[in-house]
Motif scaffolding. Sequence first.
Motif, short mmCIF file in Angstrom:
data_model
loop_
_atom_site.label_atom_id
_atom_site.label_comp_id
_atom_site.label_asym_id
_atom_site.label_seq_id
_atom_site.Cartn_x
_atom_site.Cartn_y
_atom_site.Cartn_z
N GLY A 1 -8.78 2.72 -9.53
CA GLY A 1 -9.75 2.21 -10.49
C GLY A 1 -10.76 1.23 -9.92
O GLY A 1 -11.65 0.78 -10.63
N GLY A 2 -10.64 0.89 -8.63
CA GLY A 2 -11.65 0.09 -7.96
C GLY A 2 -11.47 -1.41 -8.01
O GLY A 2 -12.30 -2.14 -7.46
N ALA A 3 -10.39 -1.90 -8.62
CA ALA A 3 -10.18 -3.34 -8.65
C ALA A 3 -9.79 -3.88 -7.29
O ALA A 3 -10.13 -5.01 -6.93
N LEU A 4 -9.06 -3.08 -6.51
CA LEU A 4 -8.66 -3.46 -5.16
C LEU A 4 -9.28 -2.51 -4.15
O LEU A 4 -9.25 -1.29 -4.33
N ARG A 5 -9.80 -3.08 -3.09
CA ARG A 5 -10.37 -2.30 -1.99
C ARG A 5 -9.99 -3.01 -0.69
O ARG A 5 -9.38 -4.07 -0.69
N GLY A 6 -10.39 -2.42 0.43
CA GLY A 6 -10.17 -3.05 1.72
C GLY A 6 -8.70 -3.33 1.99
O GLY A 6 -7.81 -2.57 1.59
N VAL A 7 -8.43 -4.46 2.66
CA VAL A 7 -7.06 -4.81 3.03
C VAL A 7 -6.15 -4.96 1.82
O VAL A 7 -5.02 -4.45 1.83
N PRO A 8 -6.57 -5.63 0.73
CA PRO A 8 -5.68 -5.72 -0.43
C PRO A 8 -5.30 -4.36 -0.99
O PRO A 8 -4.15 -4.14 -1.40
N GLY A 9 -6.25 -3.43 -1.02
CA GLY A 9 -5.95 -2.10 -1.52
C GLY A 9 -4.99 -1.35 -0.62
O GLY A 9 -4.02 -0.73 -1.08
N LYS A 10 -5.23 -1.41 0.68
CA LYS A 10 -4.34 -0.73 1.63
C LYS A 10 -2.94 -1.34 1.57
O LYS A 10 -1.93 -0.62 1.60
N ARG A 11 -2.90 -2.64 1.52
CA ARG A 11 -1.59 -3.30 1.49
C ARG A 11 -0.80 -2.88 0.25
O ARG A 11 0.41 -2.65 0.33
N ARG A 12 -1.48 -2.79 -0.89
CA ARG A 12 -0.78 -2.37 -2.10
C ARG A 12 -0.20 -0.97 -1.94
O ARG A 12 0.94 -0.71 -2.33
N LEU A 13 -0.97 -0.07 -1.37
CA LEU A 13 -0.49 1.31 -1.20
C LEU A 13 0.65 1.39 -0.19
O LEU A 13 1.66 2.06 -0.43
N PHE A 14 0.53 0.72 0.92
CA PHE A 14 1.51 0.87 1.98
C PHE A 14 2.80 0.10 1.71
O PHE A 14 3.87 0.49 2.17
N ASP A 15 2.71 -0.99 0.94
CA ASP A 15 3.91 -1.79 0.68
C ASP A 15 4.97 -1.01 -0.08
O ASP A 15 6.17 -1.25 0.09
N ARG A 16 4.57 -0.09 -0.95
CA ARG A 16 5.55 0.66 -1.73
C ARG A 16 5.53 2.16 -1.41
O ARG A 16 6.00 2.98 -2.19
N TRP A 17 5.02 2.49 -0.25
CA TRP A 17 4.92 3.89 0.17
C TRP A 17 6.28 4.58 0.10
O TRP A 17 6.40 5.68 -0.46
N ALA A 18 7.29 3.96 0.64
CA ALA A 18 8.61 4.58 0.70
C ALA A 18 9.24 4.74 -0.68
O ALA A 18 10.13 5.58 -0.87
N ASP A 19 8.79 3.98 -1.66
CA ASP A 19 9.33 4.08 -3.01
C ASP A 19 8.89 5.36 -3.71
O ASP A 19 9.60 5.87 -4.59
N PHE A 20 7.73 5.87 -3.33
CA PHE A 20 7.14 6.97 -4.11
C PHE A 20 6.83 8.24 -3.31
O PHE A 20 6.79 9.32 -3.90
N VAL A 21 6.58 8.14 -2.02
CA VAL A 21 6.13 9.30 -1.25
C VAL A 21 7.33 10.05 -0.68
O VAL A 21 8.19 9.45 -0.02
N VAL A 22 7.38 11.35 -0.93
CA VAL A 22 8.42 12.22 -0.39
C VAL A 22 7.75 13.11 0.65
O VAL A 22 6.90 13.94 0.32
N CYS B 1 6.64 10.81 -9.59
CA CYS B 1 6.04 10.22 -10.77
C CYS B 1 6.73 8.91 -11.11
O CYS B 1 6.08 7.92 -11.47
N VAL B 2 8.06 8.90 -11.00
CA VAL B 2 8.89 7.73 -11.26
C VAL B 2 9.76 7.50 -10.04
O VAL B 2 10.31 8.45 -9.48
N ASN B 3 9.89 6.26 -9.60
CA ASN B 3 10.50 6.03 -8.29
C ASN B 3 11.99 6.31 -8.23
O ASN B 3 12.56 6.45 -7.14
N ASP B 4 12.66 6.42 -9.39
CA ASP B 4 14.10 6.67 -9.37
C ASP B 4 14.46 8.07 -9.86
O ASP B 4 15.60 8.33 -10.25
#
Length: 363
Positions: A219-240, A247-250
């Motif tokens: 949605g554009g609220a986060l970009r750059g380093v904050p945006g990347k950090r948000r995506l990568f911090d929980r990558w293992a929770d959601f990406v198979v 859709c749901v992490n559990d």
Amino acid sequence: MPDVPEVQGVLPADRVVETARSIAATQESSGAIPWFAGGHVDPWDHVESAMALSVAGLISEAEHAYDWSRRTQRQDGSWPLQVREGRVEDDAADTNFCAYLAVGVWHHLLITGDDGFAERMWPSVQRAVNFVLGVQRERGEIDWVLDQYGRTGGAALLSGCSSIHHSLRCALAVANHLGEPQPDWEVALGRLGHRLRHHPEAFTLKDRYSMDWYYPVLGGALRGVPGKRRLFDRWADFVVDGLGVRCVNDHPWVTGAETCELVLSLDAVGERIPAVELFTAMQHLRDPDGSYWTGLVYADGKRWPEERTTWTGAAVILAADALSRTTPGNGIFRADDLPTGLADADCGCLETADLSTDTLEHP
């Protein structure tokens, strides 16, 4: 027919057209685009499907869909939450669903350059945005849903408000293009963006869902380093790996639309390699007719639900356009040139968002 997106080695242009035609085949004579034949219509997914038709060059079908939105808008600027074959099944109003028309109108204008279309749709965009901002809280967040009596449920959702953030930026772009300045919208956008970046406590916690994870980036609220950090911090929770995004992490369930929205989010922060990898991985959901199954329960190898949804195919087409940089609307989610609103001067906290473009290493 204009150029159609193609992702080299993954999805050729003729298959993108097949997917768009599968969406068009579901469109009702009224212009409405349901989830699937005989299914219900909601105003958000309807617009997303129209956007995909525009990308694939099915301009008349897309404009038929937007005309449905214009004709069925209620006097207060909203649409019913759910309609089936012209009958209202749920007359509540979702603020995010209502705001999304602005994204579709700006996207279609970028692709076609048709000022007449923008002028025709502008009153609907204006009414929809004013409806949504009518329930914005003083600090910036926006309530999720209003019932038939106009009462809010008291919950503001991170994913929904992030999408509204994008919609407001697109609405302002349409307004500026038509010479219709909306200073109140700029203030509202600034407050909402600040809330999304710095006040997670303002939103109802739904962090089990992948949409709450990536939508502040999409949605554009986060970009750059904050945006990347948000995506990568929980990558293992959601990406198979090799399948897509949960859709749901559990739950052992990957879904095509969420995967493609993460692709768009990664593209928006310049992470092309993982974006292409995920786009490639989710192609197992493609049906021979060009439509896409909603998801896969990978624990037992079953597609669930047993539906090929128009909005899943639409998300694929929009992701293909972003990755291939094909149509003039390909950057709608990168949003590089969209208005950003006015800074929130009323909040006592310090605005410290880091919008640099340094590369972080993804998992």
